[in-house]
Scaffold this active site. Structure first.
Site, PDB file in Angstrom:
ATOM      1  N   ARG A   1       0.985  -1.235   0.097  1.00  0.00           N
ATOM      2  CA  ARG A   1       0.039  -0.004  -0.048  1.00  0.00           C
ATOM      3  C   ARG A   1       1.018   1.334  -0.001  1.00  0.00           C
ATOM      4  O   ARG A   1       2.035   1.194   0.710  1.00  0.00           O
ATOM      5  CB  ARG A   1      -0.840   0.022   1.359  1.00  0.00           C
ATOM      6  CG  ARG A   1      -1.576   1.293   1.628  1.00  0.00           C
ATOM      7  CD  ARG A   1      -2.307   1.231   2.920  1.00  0.00           C
ATOM      8  NE  ARG A   1      -3.143   2.826   3.162  1.00  0.00           N
ATOM      9  CZ  ARG A   1      -2.554   3.489   4.046  1.00  0.00           C
ATOM     10  NH1 ARG A   1      -1.516   2.993   4.770  1.00  0.00           N
ATOM     11  NH2 ARG A   1      -3.210   4.621   4.372  1.00  0.00           N
TER      12      ARG A   1
ATOM     13  N   ARG B   1      -9.703  20.147   8.646  1.00  0.00           N
ATOM     14  CA  ARG B   1      -8.850  20.468   9.431  1.00  0.00           C
ATOM     15  C   ARG B   1      -8.860  21.863   9.964  1.00  0.00           C
ATOM     16  O   ARG B   1      -9.631  22.762   9.418  1.00  0.00           O
ATOM     17  CB  ARG B   1      -7.485  20.381   8.943  1.00  0.00           C
ATOM     18  CG  ARG B   1      -7.004  19.101   8.358  1.00  0.00           C
ATOM     19  CD  ARG B   1      -5.409  18.998   7.736  1.00  0.00           C
ATOM     20  NE  ARG B   1      -4.931  17.717   7.390  1.00  0.00           N
ATOM     21  CZ  ARG B   1      -4.664  16.551   8.230  1.00  0.00           C
ATOM     22  NH1 ARG B   1      -4.639  16.696   9.390  1.00  0.00           N
ATOM     23  NH2 ARG B   1      -4.633  15.535   7.597  1.00  0.00           N
TER      24      ARG B   1
ATOM     25  N   LYS C   1     -13.094   2.504   1.776  1.00  0.00           N
ATOM     26  CA  LYS C   1     -12.511   2.365   3.198  1.00  0.00           C
ATOM     27  C   LYS C   1     -13.691   2.942   4.141  1.00  0.00           C
ATOM     28  O   LYS C   1     -14.152   4.262   3.813  1.00  0.00           O
ATOM     29  CB  LYS C   1     -11.301   3.403   3.399  1.00  0.00           C
ATOM     30  CG  LYS C   1     -10.097   3.169   2.501  1.00  0.00           C
ATOM     31  CD  LYS C   1      -9.002   4.210   2.565  1.00  0.00           C
ATOM     32  CE  LYS C   1      -8.733   4.471   3.971  1.00  0.00           C
ATOM     33  NZ  LYS C   1      -7.397   5.452   3.963  1.00  0.00           N
TER      34      LYS C   1
ATOM     35  N   THR D   1      -5.274  -0.625  10.782  1.00  0.00           N
ATOM     36  CA  THR D   1      -4.967   0.523  11.734  1.00  0.00           C
ATOM     37  C   THR D   1      -4.651   0.096  13.044  1.00  0.00           C
ATOM     38  O   THR D   1      -5.439  -0.732  13.875  1.00  0.00           O
ATOM     39  CB  THR D   1      -6.276   1.619  11.957  1.00  0.00           C
ATOM     40  OG1 THR D   1      -6.875   2.007  10.734  1.00  0.00           O
ATOM     41  CG2 THR D   1      -5.920   2.584  12.634  1.00  0.00           C
TER      42      THR D   1
END
Length: 489
Positions: free
Chosen positions: A33, A74, A220, A278
């Site tokens: 990945r 953000r 995802k 993760t």
């Protein structure tokens, strides 16, 4: 092959050297990945070339998955750090004035208008992976007023999550450039970040086609909204990723283990590979050994039936990338060995017993029924290999979703298919040169290759699946059970 669950490794500064890549592949990496949120495209292009060079030298079919950055929100720029205490009032917005300064009991935080547009009173705003939690109380023009539910210190550019908002899905100019890059480099998978609905997957697919390519899309699942639309996303995507980082921020942490099981089960029902990702061995970013909890987490992903387990920072920037892969491979092998041991008087393997309860056998259309029959026949005959003659990988996925005791061999003339099926549980690809057109030709090629590679002996039974007639490229519709002849000529 001893290990069925695949290992996906993120390649970055700690692992892009050719010598390290060779060690990673030898240690057990099956899929690479590359995270497009970091690095320049030229660096990624060089890494892809290195991966392919090292894989060829090792005689491996290693697929490359590019991971799009996707729409992210953000904080803006803040001077220093700003402490937020529970109960504080916060004004949010680029025009809030005095970014990061406290005045008259009010704290100002700069937030992009695009993010604020989706927030409404009563909804939450999470900062820095959910460590800080705000709840919107008032919305007026381009400024929101919120109350701090969980405090902490914030600084510039920290990530934001809006778990209560129905966020749109937009492809940035960067995402479009990255999609064109993926098509040009002929990578094997494209991961779409922050999808929440099936239409979001189709938006990425449309952009791929506009760029002149067709790539399998990995959805995802990292937003609360994605959980609500899980069935549709499974239908729309080619593979799924349980992205537990953001998912564990957007939904309560106690739900994540159950959601992991639900997503894996949903993918298996339709034969879509599922990646669990993760913090699987997060402590190995710095330490040479994982924690006991991390080892258990890896094993539980195997027990859930995941096709692949992913290493992120551990291999991209960690101090022990190769050892992290070796450690994961050992844990997977131990977990799988336990699964095939007898259980109770009937001696039914634990994996098979669980699968019989979780997955209906032989229901659906012709390919479903034929693949289920092949797994049943292989189990009764005790064959070593179920062989799929595949032009696109579809047959392999149908077989793998039943998690057979036999290994799965995929014969294909397409090098890209050989790489792509490496993501699928229990599959071993074999590239062949022969341009076969009939069932008898397929059987002769398969027998010759199994004997030549020492994968089978004369007299052994084998189960072969394919679509017939081959030249019409039909879906799987034929199963042949036979014994390997002493000479395949």
């Amino acid at each position: 092959m001893d290990r069925r669950a695949r290992i996906m490794a993120t390649v970055g500064p700690a692992s892009r050297d050719e010598a390290v890549l060779a060690d990673l592949f030898a240690a057990g990496v099956d899929v690479v990945r590359l995270n497009l949120s970091h690095g320049r495209l030229e660096e990624h292009r060089e890494t892809i070339a290195r991966v392919r060079k090292v894989a060829r030298a090792a005689g491996r079919h290693i697929p490359v998955m590019l991971d799009l950055m996707g729409p992210r929100y953000r904080l803006g720029e803040i001077q220093g750090r700003v402490k937020l205490a529970e109960g504080d009032t916060v004004r949010l917005g680029l025009a809030a004035g005095g970014a990061g300064k406290a005045a008259r009991g009010m704290v100002h935080l700069p937030v992009e208008e695009e993010a604020l547009a989706h927030l409404e009173p009563g909804e939450r705003l999470l900062i820095d992976n959910g460590l800080i939690e705000l709840q919107v109380e008032e919305k007026s023009g381009g400024v929101l007023t919120a109350r701090v539910l969980t405090g902490g210190a914030v600084s510039s550019r920290k990530g934001l999550n809006l778990p209560d908002s129905d966020l749109p899905f937009t492809l940035s100019d960067k995402d479009r450039r990255d999609i064109r890059f993926a098509v040009a480099e002929q990578v094997d998978y494209l991961a779409a970040s922050y999808v929440g609905r099936p239409v979001h997957v189709e938006a990425v697919r449309g952009e791929l086609r506009a760029a002149g390519g067709e790539l399998p899309i990995v959805a995802k699942l990292e937003r609360a909204n994605a959980v609500k639309h899980l069935d549709g996303l499974v239908e729309a995507a080619d593979a799924l990723m349980v992205a537990r980082g953001d998912l564990g921020v957007e939904v309560p942490l106690h739900r994540v283990p159950v959601l992991q099981k639900q997503i894996v089960a949903a993918g298996r029902r339709l034969g879509k590979p599922v990646i669990v990702a993760t913090q699987m061995l997060e402590s190995m970013v710095e330490q040479p050994r994982p924690t006991r909890a991390e080892a258990t987490d890896v094993a539980n992903a195997v027990f859930d039936g995941a096709d692949a387990l992913m290493l992120s920072t551990e291999t991209a920037a960690g101090r022990h990338p190769v050892e992290a892969v070796r450690t994961m491979a050992r844990i997977i092998a131990e977990a799988e060995a336990w699964q095939v041991q007898g259980s109770g008087a009937a001696g039914v393997p634990r994996r098979r017993a669980a699968d019989l309860a979780a997955l209906a056998t032989g229901e659906g259309d012709i390919p479903d029924i034929v693949s289920a029959a092949a797994v049943h026949a292989a189990g009764n005959l005790g064959v070593r290999w179920i062989v799929a003659f595949s032009q696109g990988g579809f047959t392999a996925r149908l077989i793998a979703r039943h998690r057979p005791e036999a290994g799965i061999l995929v014969f294909t003339t397409d090098a890209r298919v050989a790489r792509q099926v490496q993501l699928v549980w229990g599959v071993r690809p074999l590239l062949m040169d022969a341009d076969v057109q009939t069932l008898d030709e397929v059987v002769r090629v398969v027998e010759a290759r199994l004997l030549a590679d020492g994968l089978a002996a004369p007299g052994e039974a084998m189960v072969v699946l394919m679509g017939d007639p081959i030249r019409e490229r039909p879906l799987t519709n034929l199963i042949r059970v036979s014994r390997i002849r002493a000479s395949a000529g």
